[in-house]
Design an enzyme around this catalytic site. Structure first.
Site, PDB file in Angstrom:
ATOM      1  N   ASP A   8      24.370  16.222  -5.991  1.00 11.21           N
ATOM      2  CA  ASP A   8      24.431  17.043  -7.013  1.00 11.21           C
ATOM      3  C   ASP A   8      23.603  16.744  -8.001  1.00 11.21           C
ATOM      4  O   ASP A   8      22.749  15.742  -7.900  1.00 11.21           O
ATOM      5  CB  ASP A   8      25.961  16.647  -7.447  1.00 11.21           C
ATOM      6  N   ASP A  10      23.702  17.714 -12.092  1.00 13.11           N
ATOM      7  CA  ASP A  10      24.185  17.003 -13.682  1.00 13.11           C
ATOM      8  C   ASP A  10      25.226  16.195 -13.467  1.00 13.11           C
ATOM      9  O   ASP A  10      26.198  16.391 -12.485  1.00 13.11           O
ATOM     10  CB  ASP A  10      24.757  18.362 -14.003  1.00 13.11           C
ATOM     11  N   ASP A 212      29.913  14.014  -8.805  1.00 11.87           N
ATOM     12  CA  ASP A 212      30.641  13.748  -9.900  1.00 11.87           C
ATOM     13  C   ASP A 212      31.771  14.610 -10.459  1.00 11.87           C
ATOM     14  O   ASP A 212      32.326  14.286 -11.199  1.00 11.87           O
ATOM     15  CB  ASP A 212      29.649  13.169 -10.969  1.00 11.87           C
TER      16      ASP A 212
END
Length: 273
Positions: A8, A10, A212
């Protein structure tokens, strides 16, 4: 030995200045040199990611738009999903009870009817920017996803409206606390990574992944090794309690983990620095 690593962006690789830290860049290059295929799996648009990777000196496969598009390292499309035209029309024509801004993503860019320059801060590295438009000027076909941006509580209330009106016709996820996404039914990073793995003659068991937020859930839960960032959304940690939690993004936790995995994979990992 894992043969593919999916990241991922961001909250996982990108620091607060929306750039990849130097220690993390070094670790990613080491990983690629070890023969592991790099894949970047993000809610960001392909055009945005192309600029970020070029600036960072990285190359790899791309899963963009939270799984709506998969491209090879040269940008050739491998897989894609779009929202049904009738659903796009319904979302744009319905007077939702919300102050959230609406954003629509297509191959040719990011479109919105609200001018909010603050949203461009996250895209300074790539120069990617929204295009102001009237909704009736856009085709109803060829649309990847919607994003609604507002406070989390407002989006929670909006999500209830959307689910009530479109149950079974689309999928919904929070890619951040202030960003609610509407995706084609059955579309997520996990499905997209499975498609890419098949293309590369791999299985998901051959992959590791880092994330996240809730848009990472399916990817993290299905790979051979899913790693949850220390700064991950509490809901993600609660729903995937079986997965290893590593360091935080701002501490370049991915690099810390990769250095351990590349040098001492037989030893127990600790996220402590």
């Amino acid at each position: 030995m894992y043969r593919l690593a999916a990241f991922d962006m961001d909250g996982t690789l990108l620091m607060r200045d929306h750039k990849i830290g130097s220690i993390t860049l070094n670790a990613l290059h080491q990983l690629a040199d070890a023969g592991v295929t790099l894949t970047f799996a993000t809610g960001r648009h392909y055009l945005d990611m192309k600029g970020i990777l070029s600036h960072s000196g990285l190359n790899g496969y791309l899963i963009t738009g939270n799984g709506t598009r998969v491209c090879d390292a040269e940008g050739n499309p491998l897989y894609g999903m779009d929202l049904p035209a009738e659903l796009v029309e319904f979302v744009l024509r319905t007077p939702w009870q919300t102050n959230a801004s609406i954003h629509l993503f297509r191959d040719d860019g990011w479109f919105t009817d609200r001018n909010d320059p603050d949203l461009l801060i996250a895209h300074t590295t790539s120069g990617f920017h929204f295009q102001l438009t009237e909704w009736d000027e856009l085709p109803l076909t060829g649309n990847h996803k919607f994003c609604f941006i507002a406070s989390h509580q407002e989006l929670v209330e909006l999500k209830a409206q959307l689910e009530q009106q479109m149950s079974g016709e689309a999928d919904f996820c929070f890619s951040a606390t202030d960003c609610l996404e509407v995706l084609p039914r059955g579309c997520n990073k996990g499905v997209a990574l499975e498609k890419l793995s098949h293309h590369l003659d791999l299985t998901l068991a051959d992959c590791m992944a880092f994330g996240d937020a809730m848009n990472d859930k399916e990817m993290l839960s299905r790979v051979g090794r899913g790693l949850v960032m220390g700064n991950a959304l509490p809901q993600l940690k609660q729903e995937l309690p079986q997965l290893q939690i590593i360091g935080r993004c701002e501490q370049q936790g991915v690099a810390h983990y990769l250095h351990h995995w590349l040098s001492s994979p037989h030893l127990t990992y600790s996220p402590e620095f």
